[in-house]
Design a protein around this motif. Structure first.
Motif, short mmCIF file in Angstrom:
data_model
loop_
_atom_site.label_atom_id
_atom_site.label_comp_id
_atom_site.label_asym_id
_atom_site.label_seq_id
_atom_site.Cartn_x
_atom_site.Cartn_y
_atom_site.Cartn_z
N ARG A 5 34.45 -1.02 -18.49
CA ARG A 5 34.56 -1.58 -17.15
C ARG A 5 33.76 -2.87 -17.07
N GLN A 28 28.82 -11.87 -14.40
CA GLN A 28 29.57 -10.80 -15.04
C GLN A 28 28.65 -9.83 -15.77
N SER A 47 32.37 -5.96 -14.58
CA SER A 47 32.01 -6.24 -13.20
C SER A 47 31.81 -7.73 -13.01
N THR A 91 31.55 -7.34 -5.21
CA THR A 91 31.84 -7.14 -6.62
C THR A 91 33.31 -6.81 -6.85
N TYR A 124 35.86 -5.37 -9.97
CA TYR A 124 35.81 -4.59 -11.21
C TYR A 124 37.12 -4.72 -11.97
#
Length: 134
Positions: A19, A6, A21, A78, A80
């Motif tokens: 944000r 993360q 990830s 990934t 998000y």
């Protein structure tokens, strides 16, 4: 084995955005549903947002609907979590977690209603702190 790493998070003022990830490695990422959970101090872990393996099903906790958006980029392995209009009650440690077959196709409401026992999520990120405060 799937490894989840993360990034993102931090301190933001109420009304701001962050944000998160969740980057995967180690095996076929696109065969997993990814769920974001969070745990606030003194509280249990709760589901926040989920996206299924193909990206065509998403689900959210009622408390974040309209403010948070989950998405995935399988080319980058990934997922998000875009968090807008953040509130102090969003303060928590956030975790991403992966669920493979047969749970990879759905994002059931059970993830968000306090009944889920986390038995279907076998791989977890390390957690990241989100603090919403003035």
């Amino acid at each position: 084995q799937l490894q989840l790493v993360q990034s993102g998070g931090g301190l933001v003022q109420p009304g701001g955005s962050l944000r998160l990830s969740c980057a995967a490695s180690g095996t076929t990422f696109d065969n997993y549903a990814i769920t974001w959970f969070r745990q606030a101090p003194g509280k249990g872990r709760e589901g926040v947002a989920c996206i299924n393996y193909s990206g065509d099903r998403v689900n959210y906790a009622e408390s974040v609907k309209g403010r948070f958006t989950i998405s995935r980029d399988d080319a980058k392995n990934t997922v998000y979590l875009q968090m807008d209009s953040l509130k102090p009650e969003d303060t928590a440690v956030y975790y991403c977690a992966a669920a493979g077959p047969p749970l990879h196709a759905t994002c059931p409401r059970a993830y968000f209603d306090g009944t889920y026992q986390f038995t279907g999520h076998n791989f977890w990120g390390q957690g990241t702190q989100v603090t919403v405060s003035t």
